[in-house]
Every structure is written in C-alpha cells, then in structure tokens.
Enzyme design. Structure first.
Site, mmCIF file in Angstrom:
data_model
loop_
_atom_site.group_PDB
_atom_site.id
_atom_site.type_symbol
_atom_site.label_atom_id
_atom_site.label_comp_id
_atom_site.label_asym_id
_atom_site.label_seq_id
_atom_site.Cartn_x
_atom_site.Cartn_y
_atom_site.Cartn_z
ATOM 1 N N TYR A 17 -15.366 5.082 -13.468
ATOM 2 C CA TYR A 17 -15.045 3.946 -12.600
ATOM 3 C C TYR A 17 -15.561 2.648 -13.222
ATOM 4 O O TYR A 17 -14.847 1.641 -13.293
ATOM 5 C CB TYR A 17 -15.668 4.160 -11.227
ATOM 6 C CG TYR A 17 -15.465 3.030 -10.253
ATOM 7 C CD1 TYR A 17 -14.234 2.814 -9.644
ATOM 8 C CD2 TYR A 17 -16.517 2.176 -9.923
ATOM 9 C CE1 TYR A 17 -14.046 1.779 -8.735
ATOM 10 C CE2 TYR A 17 -16.347 1.142 -9.020
ATOM 11 C CZ TYR A 17 -15.108 0.942 -8.433
ATOM 12 O OH TYR A 17 -14.922 -0.088 -7.543
ATOM 13 N N ASN A 32 -6.002 -5.507 -5.743
ATOM 14 C CA ASN A 32 -7.177 -4.898 -5.120
ATOM 15 C C ASN A 32 -7.171 -3.372 -5.149
ATOM 16 O O ASN A 32 -8.234 -2.754 -5.126
ATOM 17 C CB ASN A 32 -7.285 -5.373 -3.659
ATOM 18 C CG ASN A 32 -8.252 -4.532 -2.860
ATOM 19 O OD1 ASN A 32 -9.467 -4.624 -3.027
ATOM 20 N ND2 ASN A 32 -7.720 -3.659 -2.001
ATOM 21 N N ASP A 47 3.375 1.916 -4.973
ATOM 22 C CA ASP A 47 2.560 2.771 -5.829
ATOM 23 C C ASP A 47 2.243 1.940 -7.060
ATOM 24 O O ASP A 47 3.120 1.679 -7.887
ATOM 25 C CB ASP A 47 3.335 4.034 -6.210
ATOM 26 C CG ASP A 47 2.605 4.918 -7.209
ATOM 27 O OD1 ASP A 47 1.510 4.532 -7.680
ATOM 28 O OD2 ASP A 47 3.132 6.000 -7.539
ATOM 29 N N VAL A 48 0.989 1.504 -7.197
ATOM 30 C CA VAL A 48 0.655 0.553 -8.257
ATOM 31 C C VAL A 48 0.764 1.145 -9.655
ATOM 32 O O VAL A 48 0.754 0.394 -10.643
ATOM 33 C CB VAL A 48 -0.763 -0.045 -8.066
ATOM 34 C CG1 VAL A 48 -0.840 -0.827 -6.769
ATOM 35 C CG2 VAL A 48 -1.847 1.034 -8.132
ATOM 36 N N LYS A 82 -13.377 -0.659 -14.483
ATOM 37 C CA LYS A 82 -13.612 -1.999 -13.948
ATOM 38 C C LYS A 82 -14.056 -2.970 -15.047
ATOM 39 O O LYS A 82 -13.765 -4.169 -14.976
ATOM 40 C CB LYS A 82 -14.634 -1.941 -12.814
ATOM 41 C CG LYS A 82 -14.111 -1.216 -11.570
ATOM 42 C CD LYS A 82 -12.834 -1.848 -11.037
ATOM 43 C CE LYS A 82 -12.390 -1.240 -9.724
ATOM 44 N NZ LYS A 82 -11.195 -1.911 -9.153
ATOM 45 N N THR A 101 -17.683 0.124 3.286
ATOM 46 C CA THR A 101 -16.355 0.595 3.665
ATOM 47 C C THR A 101 -16.326 2.106 3.477
ATOM 48 O O THR A 101 -17.332 2.727 3.108
ATOM 49 C CB THR A 101 -15.290 -0.048 2.766
ATOM 50 O OG1 THR A 101 -15.591 0.294 1.404
ATOM 51 C CG2 THR A 101 -15.272 -1.565 2.917
ATOM 52 N N ASP A 115 0.850 -1.191 0.000
ATOM 53 C CA ASP A 115 0.000 0.000 0.000
ATOM 54 C C ASP A 115 0.885 1.240 0.000
ATOM 55 O O ASP A 115 2.077 1.169 0.316
ATOM 56 C CB ASP A 115 -0.892 0.013 1.246
ATOM 57 C CG ASP A 115 -2.187 0.789 1.033
ATOM 58 O OD1 ASP A 115 -2.117 2.031 0.905
ATOM 59 O OD2 ASP A 115 -3.256 0.161 0.987
ATOM 60 N N VAL A 137 -20.160 -2.423 -0.598
ATOM 61 C CA VAL A 137 -19.796 -2.770 0.775
ATOM 62 C C VAL A 137 -19.641 -1.460 1.549
ATOM 63 O O VAL A 137 -19.023 -0.518 1.043
ATOM 64 C CB VAL A 137 -18.474 -3.573 0.809
ATOM 65 C CG1 VAL A 137 -18.111 -3.950 2.235
ATOM 66 C CG2 VAL A 137 -18.588 -4.825 -0.057
#
Length: 264
Positions: free
Chosen positions: A158, A89, A62-63, A162, A195, A39, A193
């Site tokens: 978004y 993820n 850092d993806v 995806k 979150t 992360d 969810v």
C-alpha cells in the site's frame, strides 16, 4: 464570493460512495460545485448523489478499466456541462507482512491505487485540455497517504502504491504544463482517519501481532502525530476543496500532508 468558492465548477470524485470520498463529494458540493459521484457501489453511490441535491449525479466506475473511465468522464461532462475537477480518491489497502504477501494482493493494490489513478489523470487531461469535451483546463487532486512518507509495518505494498501516486502527480503536472493543458495536478497525504478502512487497518495490524490490540495501534499513530489526534473526514475534504479552488491557483505538482504532522 471567495477564492475557495467553487460555484460553477464541475467535479468527478472516485470512490465517493463512502468514507473519505463521500466526505470530499459533500465538501465540494457545499463549496458550490456540481458533483458526479463515481463508484462501483451503485446503491450507496446513488444515495450519496441524492443527498447532495439537485444537479448532482452518480456514475458507475471501475477505475481499473480504461473504457469505463472514458465513458464515465464523457457522461459526467455531458450531465454537468463540462468538467473542471477530478478527485482520484478510489483506493484499497490490504494489510500483510511481506513474508506472507500474496501476488493477487499486490496486483489488486497496484491496479486500483496506481493504475486507477493513472487512468483518471489520462482521461481528465483528455477532457480538460484545449479541444477536449470540457476544454478549459482544471484541477486534478490525487489521494495518496501518509504511508507514502513513513515506514509503518504491515502496509508495504500500500505504501509503495501511494508513493507511486506522489511521483505520478509530479510528472503529470510537468506534462500538463509542457503540453499546455492548463490542468494543475496535486496530491494530498491523509493521515489515519477512523473510516471503515482506517478501523480495518488497526484491527489487521493487531491480528498480525504487530501491536497488542487495535487500540494500541491507534495509540501509536496518535503518539506519532504532533496534533495529538486522528484525522477526520472533514480535514481531508477541506484540503481537496483548497486544491480544487483558486485559493491554490499557483500550487502545482505538490504534495500536501494532511496528517497532523505525522509524516514530517
């Protein structure tokens, strides 16, 4: 021991400092895997890794950065003694009506959600294929979204990213098979969810005037869901364990809805 037992497996989970990623790291560890939490949030990520116990760890990632991916995967493989599982993820959702969306918002979602996942697959393949630092094949689990399968207002970009993760998953599985890498590649489509990201979405679509309140937005999601509730972190995490395990050994290039039927 069951086909869902991950004892001896080594995993890297991105975006694992909180939310779904944290839950996925916890579930993989509970199933017996050794886990590297990856992360940008060093303090939170380190705490999650420490909560998993001895033999687990944290790496800054850092993806969107190719070199950072190369370093993180090499570090994970060295610390764990191999790498069998990658969970892509890490993701970001920026709510906007299409008439108001800004170029920087589009770029950020494309870079984190799609570029980041692509780079993860790249470096997992390099590590897991014959001759790589791990070299014994493995499993890549990408995290898409129910937004890839439905048209929900306010999240067009978004949703597009995806949907891209879905296509990317299927091509990656085909390439792995054709090239003899021995890596299965699958994706899950989580439902909503509660979150921080999920709660933020409900607040945002209400702010944009798409719903009268966040509660109405959540109610609309539940009304579209045959199971009659929002998802839970453990619902998504258990699906990841399944796709990482031998219980899914002949599941490849697939998209698994974990959305209570919302996207059917």
């Amino acid at each position: 021991m069951t086909v869902f037992d991950l004892t001896g497996r080594k995993a890297l989970v991105t975006g694992a400092a909180q939310g779904l990623g944290e839950g996925m790291a916890l579930a993989l560890a509970a199933a017996g895997a050794k886990v590297i939490v990856a992360d940008l949030q060093d303090e939170l990520g380190t705490k999650v890794a420490e909560s998993l116990g001895e033999g687990h760890g944290f790496v800054h990632l850092d993806v969107t950065d190719d070199a950072n991916w190369e370093s993180a995967v090499a570090t994970a493989a060295e610390r764990l003694g191999g790498l069998d599982i990658l969970v892509n993820n890490a993701g970001v959702e920026i709510t906007s009506l299409l008439v108001d969306v800004e170029a920087d918002q589009i770029r950020r979602q494309l870079e984190i959600n799609l570029l980041g996942t692509t780079l993860g697959i790249k470096h997992a393949f390099r590590a897991m294929r014959p001759g790589g630092v791990a070299g014994h094949g493995g499993s890549v689990v990408n995290v898409a979204s129910v937004a890839a399968t439905i048209a929900f207002p306010g999240i067009a970009v978004y949703s597009a990213t995806k949907s891209g993760v879905d296509r990317l998953t299927r091509v990656a599985a085909a390439e792995s098979g054709r090239m003899g890498y021995g890596v299965r590649v699958n994706t899950i489509y989580p439902g909503l969810v509660p979150t921080a990201m999920g709660a933020g979405l409900a607040n945002d679509v209400a702010r944009l005037g798409l719903f009268a309140s966040p509660e109405e937005a959540v109610g609309a999601v539940v009304a579209l869901t045959p199971s009659g509730r929002l998802g839970e972190v453990t619902d998504m995490a258990d699906a990841v364990v399944f796709l990482a395990s031998d219980g899914s050994r002949f599941v490849n290039g697939a998209g698994l809805p974990v959305d209570g039927g919302m996207g059917m």
